[in-house]
Design an enzyme around this catalytic site. Structure first.
Site, mmCIF file in Angstrom:
data_model
loop_
_atom_site.group_PDB
_atom_site.id
_atom_site.type_symbol
_atom_site.label_atom_id
_atom_site.label_comp_id
_atom_site.label_asym_id
_atom_site.label_seq_id
_atom_site.Cartn_x
_atom_site.Cartn_y
_atom_site.Cartn_z
ATOM 1 N N GLY A 187 0.815 -1.220 0.000
ATOM 2 C CA GLY A 187 0.000 0.000 0.000
ATOM 3 C C GLY A 187 0.844 1.264 0.000
ATOM 4 N N LYS A 221 2.857 -10.522 -3.766
ATOM 5 C CA LYS A 221 3.697 -9.394 -3.327
ATOM 6 C C LYS A 221 5.085 -9.886 -2.929
ATOM 7 C CE LYS A 221 -0.283 -6.695 -1.777
ATOM 8 N NZ LYS A 221 -1.200 -6.498 -0.647
ATOM 9 N N GLY A 266 -5.845 0.379 1.282
ATOM 10 C CA GLY A 266 -6.749 1.513 1.486
ATOM 11 C C GLY A 266 -6.574 2.546 0.393
HETATM 12 N N1 HSE Z 1 -6.261 -6.541 -0.686
HETATM 13 C C1 HSE Z 1 -4.977 -5.974 -0.490
HETATM 14 C C2 HSE Z 1 -4.640 -6.036 0.994
HETATM 15 C C3 HSE Z 1 -4.966 -4.557 -0.988
HETATM 16 O O1 HSE Z 1 -5.559 -6.241 1.786
HETATM 17 O O2 HSE Z 1 -3.484 -5.900 1.359
HETATM 18 C C4 HSE Z 1 -3.613 -3.901 -1.019
HETATM 19 O O3 HSE Z 1 -2.745 -4.542 -1.919
#
Ligand code: HSE
Length: 412
Positions: A129, A200, A297
């Site tokens: 994020g 990720k 977010g």
């Molecule tokens: N769905 C993902 C999370 C959004 O909750 O981390 C951010 O990449």
């Protein structure tokens, strides 16, 4: 003047639009030119508001517009995001993305296409994020290799697990809450079953080793089997349970895994709660670094996208980071803080009465540490000058000696 287009006007795309609007003057000053959104691509129609006149349903309006020099891809998924990104890069436009699915599958091809067309393909927002992870990681990798990467890389599952532990909340209701807050993926299984964290991790590992890391080969477990009873037992041992993405890199072989793991609740990752993410990297000389912040977010993700946009558009990296003109600091005496005050006394009740009289409240929070003839209390937030006057008044009260005081980092 830089013209941008936003592909995908969901949570992230609309966040980018609104932050670019709100911070327009600051961004213009930093970039040395205005950055304006010219087009927004979305399948849906919407009316009213500043975004509606920019809406198109046809990607050609963006790809063929030679005035648009940067594209934000916030569509998610592989198709048509891959085709649109590739065509935008081949047209010489920078593309900034939050799409971890696309980056983890086609990142290498897209970066190669960007390089061949003197454009940038950037994706800081695809991992963690709002936390700058990719940028500092690349910087460190200029001189050192990584031997371990470990972290909490999914905000939704960390939010669910934190709510289960702290508030005894149920799984389904908390997942719905995360969806309402714009943390969760369209298909919540991507979060809950660990695939989002796995993608990720694969992106970070690909950067660490400079080769494509295939996320589908990383053993991955989700959090759906974690129960309240598991938390009760982990808690009795001083531990907690987190969805951890971890990899050890030895002799260019990567031992990676995503799974719910038990860890001390006082440990650097154990204290990361709610939608927060954190990731640590171990290097040979620098040793261990920890990067932490909001992992999902609307606005944190938008912020990460916009910082990539600024970097892609920046004309020169050599610009001085500050000038000789002095910045304003707030005047001494104006800062507002709450404090812990420790004092000794001859009469306990008289000391409390005096403090409450001086601070004009019956709601001081008192701390009894079992030290004879000593007590401490938290003051309300006060201007430094007001606080100094009150402490002088308190010190004049009979039988009281103020021993020490500290500012509270956060108001209780
Ligand atoms: N769905 C993902 C999370 C959004 O909750 O981390 C951010 O990449």
């Amino acid at each position: 003047m830089a013209y941008a287009a936003i592909m995908g006007y969901g949570v992230v795309g609309s966040g980018v639009f609104s932050v670019l609007r709100e911070n327009a003057a600051f961004i213009e000053k930093q970039l040395g030119m205005p950055l304006s959104v010219k087009r927004i691509l979305d399948l849906r129609s919407f009316s009213g508001g500043d975004a509606a006149p920019l809406l198109t349903h046809d990607a050609e309006d963006i790809i063929n517009d030679t005035e648009i020099n940067i594209v934000v891809e916030a569509m998610g998924g592989l198709n048509p995001a891959f085709e649109y990104t590739m065509r935008a890069l081949r047209a010489g436009k920078h593309v900034v993305s939050s799409n971890k699915e696309l980056v983890s599958v086609h990142g290498a091809e897209l970066m190669a296409a960007a390089a061949a067309n003197h454009a940038r393909y950037m994706f800081e927002a695809s991992v963690g994020g709002g936390i700058p992870i990719i940028r500092p990681l690349k910087h460190m990798l200029l001189t050192e290799s990584v031997s371990q990467a470990a972290g909490i890389l999914n905000g939704t599952t960390n939010y669910i697990l934190s709510m289960m532990r702290e508030h005894n909340a149920g799984f389904d209701e908390t997942l719905k809450d995360a969806q309402r807050r714009g943390f969760a993926e369209r298909d919540p299984s991507a979060d809950v079953d660990g695939f989002d964290a796995c993608r990720k991790l694969a992106i970070l590992l690909s950067i660490c080793v400079g080769r494509y890391v295939n996320f589908s080969k990383i053993p991955t477990e989700g959090i759906s089997a974690v129960t309240k009873d598991d938390f009760t037992f982990a808690s009795a041992a001083g531990d907690t349970i987190k969805l951890i993405a971890r990899a050890d890199i030895r002799d260019n072989v990567i031992d990676a895994r995503v799974a719910p793991m038990v860890l001390s609740k006082e440990s650097p990752l154990g204290v990361v709660n709610g939608v927060y993410n954190a990731v640590s990297f171990t290097f040979s000389a620098i040793d261990n670094i920890l990067l932490s912040g909001r992992g999902a977010g609307k606005y944190p993700t938008a912020g990460a996208i916009i910082s990539d946009m600024a970097e892609a558009l920046r004309i020169t990296e050599a610009a001085p980071m500050w000038s000789g003109a002095e910045a304003a600091l707030s005047a001494p005496g104006e800062a507002i803080d709450a404090r812990m005050v420790r004092m000794s006394y001859t009469d306990a009740q008289a000391a409390r009465d005096a403090a409450e009289r001086v601070f004009q409240t019956n709601d001081l929070i008192w701390i009894d540490a079992g030290i004879p003839n000593q007590t401490a209390f938290f003051t309300p937030p006060l201007k430094e000058s007001e606080y100094d006057a009150k402490i002088r008044a308190l010190s004049r009260a009979p039988g009281i000696s103020v021993k020490n005081s500290f500012r509270l980092y956060a108001v209780r």
